[in-house]
Motif scaffolding. Structure first.
Motif, PDB file in Angstrom:
ATOM      1  N   ALA A  31       0.864  -1.176   0.000  1.00  0.00           N
ATOM      2  CA  ALA A  31       0.000   0.000   0.000  1.00  0.00           C
ATOM      3  C   ALA A  31       0.903   1.230   0.000  1.00  0.00           C
ATOM      4  CB  ALA A  31      -0.909   0.000   1.230  1.00  0.00           C
ATOM      5  N   ASN A  39       2.953   1.009   5.181  1.00  0.00           N
ATOM      6  CA  ASN A  39       1.555   0.587   5.246  1.00  0.00           C
ATOM      7  C   ASN A  39       1.299  -0.736   4.530  1.00  0.00           C
ATOM      8  OD1 ASN A  39       0.910   3.001   6.576  1.00  0.00           O
ATOM      9  ND2 ASN A  39       0.641   4.070   4.647  1.00  0.00           N
ATOM     10  N   GLN A  41      -2.346  -2.869   3.456  1.00  0.00           N
ATOM     11  CA  GLN A  41      -3.798  -2.729   3.436  1.00  0.00           C
ATOM     12  C   GLN A  41      -4.460  -4.097   3.380  1.00  0.00           C
ATOM     13  OE1 GLN A  41      -5.463  -0.304   0.262  1.00  0.00           O
ATOM     14  NE2 GLN A  41      -6.942   0.468   1.728  1.00  0.00           N
ATOM     15  N   LEU A  47      -6.034  -0.155   7.051  1.00  0.00           N
ATOM     16  CA  LEU A  47      -4.589  -0.001   6.944  1.00  0.00           C
ATOM     17  C   LEU A  47      -3.899  -0.430   8.227  1.00  0.00           C
ATOM     18  CD1 LEU A  47      -3.720   3.456   5.305  1.00  0.00           C
ATOM     19  CD2 LEU A  47      -3.324   1.182   4.373  1.00  0.00           C
TER      20      LEU A  47
END
Length: 124
Positions: A31, A39, A41, A47
């Motif tokens: 992500a 991050n 996801q 997240l």
């Protein structure tokens, strides 16, 4: 609009390593990341933001609901990597999974030392 869970920050010793661990284990894609966060996801849009805080990391607990097929693959990855795991949160049944709540579950620690749980059926 109803309330939904959007994101959480997970403290890690190495944010890139932790993010990669979860991406590989749970078959997630990268992500966009920014600032102090790397991050990941989840498929529902939530997240997981990994960050390296300048303090001692306190263990947290994170549980992930998986379908049976992904559980099988993730569990095999744990075993293939030699990651210590338990059937119970008290860590008294090493090398096992549980069959509670009409599904299966397993506990282990991520690279930062957090207690991670994978389950195939929700508790409710």
């Amino acid at each position: 609009m109803s309330a939904t869970f959007n994101h959480t920050i997970i403290a890690s010793k190495d944010r890139e390593r932790s993010a990669l661990f979860f991406r590989e284990l749970l078959e997630l894609t990268e992500a966009p990341s920014w600032g102090p966060f790397t991050n990941v996801q989840l498929t529902d849009g939530v997240l997981l933001q990994f960050a390296e805080p300048p303090v001692e990391i306190q263990m947290q607990h994170y549980a992930f609901l998986l379908d049976d097929e992904l559980f099988d693959r993730a569990y095999q990855r744990l075993c293939d990597r030699g990651i210590t795991h338990w059937a119970d949160p008290q860590m008294r049944r090493p090398g096992e999974i549980n069959n509670e709540h009409g599904g299966r579950g397993v506990y282990f620690k991520d690279p930062a030392g957090h207690a991670i749980e994978l389950i195939t059926r929700p508790y409710l």
